[in-house]
Design an enzyme around this catalytic site. Structure first.
Site, PDB file in Angstrom:
ATOM      1  N   GLU A 132      76.126  75.333  35.781  1.00 53.45           N
ATOM      2  CA  GLU A 132      75.542  74.881  34.513  1.00 53.45           C
ATOM      3  C   GLU A 132      75.460  75.966  33.437  1.00 53.45           C
ATOM      4  OE1 GLU A 132      71.831  73.021  35.693  1.00 53.45           O
ATOM      5  OE2 GLU A 132      72.853  71.603  36.990  1.00 53.45           O
ATOM      6  N   ASN A 173      80.462  74.736  38.135  1.00 54.88           N
ATOM      7  CA  ASN A 173      79.928  73.388  38.351  1.00 54.88           C
ATOM      8  C   ASN A 173      79.016  73.032  37.176  1.00 54.88           C
ATOM      9  OD1 ASN A 173      79.363  71.133  40.224  1.00 54.88           O
ATOM     10  ND2 ASN A 173      77.331  72.052  40.480  1.00 54.88           N
ATOM     11  N   HIS A 209      75.886  63.012  37.633  1.00 55.45           N
ATOM     12  CA  HIS A 209      74.575  62.362  37.669  1.00 55.45           C
ATOM     13  C   HIS A 209      74.575  61.293  36.579  1.00 55.45           C
ATOM     14  CE1 HIS A 209      72.930  65.134  40.562  1.00 55.45           C
ATOM     15  NE2 HIS A 209      73.297  66.163  39.827  1.00 55.45           N
ATOM     16  N   ASP A 239      75.277  60.684  41.826  1.00 59.05           N
ATOM     17  CA  ASP A 239      74.291  59.600  41.978  1.00 59.05           C
ATOM     18  C   ASP A 239      74.275  58.796  40.681  1.00 59.05           C
ATOM     19  OD1 ASP A 239      72.660  61.317  40.357  1.00 59.05           O
ATOM     20  OD2 ASP A 239      71.529  62.010  42.099  1.00 59.05           O
TER      21      ASP A 239
HETATM   22  O1  G3I Z   1      59.702  74.527  47.832  1.00 64.18           O
HETATM   23  C1  G3I Z   1      58.624  74.057  47.022  1.00 64.18           C
HETATM   24  C2  G3I Z   1      57.406  73.745  47.855  1.00 64.18           C
HETATM   25  O2  G3I Z   1      56.949  74.944  48.442  1.00 64.18           O
HETATM   26  C3  G3I Z   1      56.351  73.117  46.955  1.00 64.18           C
HETATM   27  O3  G3I Z   1      55.264  72.743  47.738  1.00 64.18           O
HETATM   28  C4  G3I Z   1      56.891  71.906  46.245  1.00 64.18           C
HETATM   29  C5  G3I Z   1      55.874  71.303  45.280  1.00 64.18           C
HETATM   30  O4  G3I Z   1      56.483  70.744  44.149  1.00 64.18           O
HETATM   31  O5  G3I Z   1      58.027  72.278  45.508  1.00 64.18           O
HETATM   32  C6  G3I Z   1      59.070  72.791  46.321  1.00 64.18           C
HETATM   33  O6  G3I Z   1      60.144  73.152  45.493  1.00 64.18           O
HETATM   34  C7  G3I Z   1      60.895  72.043  44.964  1.00 64.18           C
HETATM   35  C8  G3I Z   1      62.335  72.199  45.450  1.00 64.18           C
HETATM   36  O7  G3I Z   1      63.139  71.209  44.846  1.00 64.18           O
HETATM   37  C9  G3I Z   1      62.458  72.074  46.958  1.00 64.18           C
HETATM   38  O8  G3I Z   1      62.056  70.803  47.369  1.00 64.18           O
HETATM   39  C10 G3I Z   1      60.836  72.113  43.462  1.00 64.18           C
HETATM   40  O9  G3I Z   1      59.524  71.829  43.026  1.00 64.18           O
HETATM   41  C11 G3I Z   1      61.803  71.122  42.861  1.00 64.18           C
HETATM   42  O10 G3I Z   1      61.852  71.317  41.452  1.00 64.18           O
HETATM   43  C12 G3I Z   1      63.162  71.319  43.431  1.00 64.18           C
HETATM   44  O11 G3I Z   1      64.035  70.340  42.879  1.00 64.18           O
HETATM   45  C13 G3I Z   1      65.406  70.582  43.052  1.00 64.18           C
HETATM   46  C14 G3I Z   1      66.079  70.744  41.687  1.00 64.18           C
HETATM   47  O12 G3I Z   1      67.469  70.911  41.880  1.00 64.18           O
HETATM   48  C15 G3I Z   1      65.539  71.926  40.917  1.00 64.18           C
HETATM   49  O13 G3I Z   1      66.187  72.038  39.682  1.00 64.18           O
HETATM   50  C16 G3I Z   1      66.007  69.375  43.769  1.00 64.18           C
HETATM   51  O14 G3I Z   1      65.465  69.287  45.094  1.00 64.18           O
HETATM   52  C17 G3I Z   1      67.519  69.525  43.832  1.00 64.18           C
HETATM   53  O15 G3I Z   1      68.066  68.322  44.346  1.00 64.18           O
HETATM   54  C18 G3I Z   1      68.059  69.755  42.426  1.00 64.18           C
HETATM   55  O16 G3I Z   1      69.459  69.896  42.480  1.00 64.18           O
HETATM   56  C19 G3I Z   1      70.127  70.127  41.226  1.00 64.18           C
HETATM   57  C20 G3I Z   1      71.335  70.996  41.509  1.00 64.18           C
HETATM   58  O17 G3I Z   1      70.954  72.168  42.178  1.00 64.18           O
HETATM   59  C21 G3I Z   1      72.091  71.329  40.229  1.00 64.18           C
HETATM   60  N1  G3I Z   1      72.434  70.127  39.472  1.00 64.18           N
HETATM   61  C22 G3I Z   1      71.333  69.204  39.237  1.00 64.18           C
HETATM   62  C23 G3I Z   1      70.622  68.839  40.544  1.00 64.18           C
HETATM   63  C24 G3I Z   1      69.532  67.807  40.322  1.00 64.18           C
HETATM   64  O18 G3I Z   1      68.497  68.352  39.541  1.00 64.18           O
END
Ligand code: G3I
Length: 317
Positions: A132, A173, A209, A239
């Site tokens: 990105e 990507n 997406h 998705d």
């Molecule tokens: O690990 C912490 C945990 O300790 C905490 O308790 C919890 C509370 O909110 O958060 C956890 O972290 C989260 C993490 O995912 C792991 O589950 C973050 O808040 C959350 O923001 C994070 O979201 C991820 C997101 O990227 C962040 O930008 C999504 O799972 C993940 O699917 C998403 O993937 C991205 C790609 O990397 C890039 N392209 C877009 C895509 C969708 O956003």
């Protein structure tokens, strides 16, 4: 077999895959589908290879989460996509808030990419080395990397990744590059410049997406512009979300949309594979990010196949 990966491979693609995440791997009905090579020939860790997970403090690397996914891929005989080396998001604060000279940040990037990619040497089909880099208007995203090094952070990271694992395909990507427009043009120009400069670059990942009823009509044309440069392309994070609650009409439109997207990859020889950004609504990132939207995946909350699944198989068959 008649699963997604079996059909994709029979049609000449390298894989059909999905993202997954470490916290999901104790869900046995979920892993029964994830581990099925007929459905998924490739997996991507949704979070556990990102910078905040792998180098939380400078020079201290933690690979336990990433290793769990890499070992799962090995056990299942699945390809692995590495995600990712350099991204503005999910950065530890020592990077995002760091006051770096250009030379210091170059060293930080080389150490991070080199150590991360090197740790998984021989295990990764392709790496999202850069994730990105652009704003939606095609300008460069203002982050610590661009603000300190300008566009040079891209070749620095790609060269470090190539040196660390010469056999991994190196990707950039992004999202919203699926349609013709300023952002796709910026990506095309970046790739051309890298090629002219002799910088290693093998592929471009199209995240995809999408929103139900809004799949861009110029997607296949855009893929072809990139393969014309000799690159491979892949759908890396597919998705297709909808406004909730779902209706039979929106689920039917979603089926059509999945078929359209997968068909575009089928029609382009250099489109090597398709990855869902997790396969079930149970674990989709969408509802927590877009309030009132969801049901973006081909399997529902209860791990049952939705009409979208048939849209995919119709394109793969
Ligand atoms: O690990 C912490 C945990 O300790 C905490 O308790 C919890 C509370 O909110 O958060 C956890 O972290 C989260 C993490 O995912 C792991 O589950 C973050 O808040 C959350 O923001 C994070 O979201 C991820 C997101 O990227 C962040 O930008 C999504 O799972 C993940 O699917 C998403 O993937 C991205 C790609 O990397 C890039 N392209 C877009 C895509 C969708 O956003």
């Amino acid at each position: 077999g008649s699963g997604l990966n079996s059909l994709a491979k029979a049609a000449g693609k390298v894989y059909f895959g999905t993202a997954t995440d470490n916290g999901e791997l104790s869900d046995q009905p979920y892993t029964a589908i994830l581990d099925n090579i007929n459905e998924f020939g490739q997996i991507t860790p949704a979070n556990s290879m990102k910078w905040d997970a792998t180098e939380p403090t400078r020079g201290t690397f933690t690979f336990s989460g990433g290793d769990q996914i890499a070992n799962l891929a090995k056990t299942n005989g699945q390809l692995l996509r590495g995600h990712n080396c350099v991204w503005y998001n999910q950065l530890p604060s020592w990077v995002s808030n760091g006051q770096f000279t250009a030379a210091d940040l170059t060293d930080v990037i080389q150490t991070h990419c080199g150590t991360l990619v090197g740790h998984y040497k021989g295990q990764v089909y392709s790496w999202d080395v850069i994730n990105e880099p652009f704003n939606d208007d095609g300008t460069w995203r203002s982050d610590v990397f661009y603000n300190t090094l300008g566009t040079q952070y891209v070749p620095i990271a790609l060269k470090a990744a190539r040196a660390a694992d010469p056999n991994a395909k190196l990707y950039i990507n992004d999202y919203n590059i699926e349609q013709q427009g300023a952002k796709a043009t910026a990506m095309l120009n970046l790739v051309k410049q890298l090629q002219a400069d002799g910088v290693p670059i093998d592929g471009v990942g199209f995240q995809c997406h999408f929103i139900v009823g809004e799949v861009p009509g110029t997607f296949q044309q855009t893929l072809e512009q990139f393969t014309a440069l000799g690159l491979e392309v892949a759908i890396t994070e597919l998705d297709i979300r909808m406004t909730l609650p779902a209706t039979s009409a929106s689920l039917a439109q979603q089926q059509k949309d999945y078929q359209t997207v997968v068909q575009a990859c089928m029609n382009v020889k250099g489109c090597v594979g398709i990855t869902l950004w997790d396969f079930t609504d149970k674990y989709s990132w969408v509802p927590s990010t877009f309030s009132g939207q969801g049901e973006a995946c081909p399997w529902d909350q209860n791990l049952q196949k939705k009409p979208a699944y048939s849209g995919i198989t119709a394109a793969l068959a």
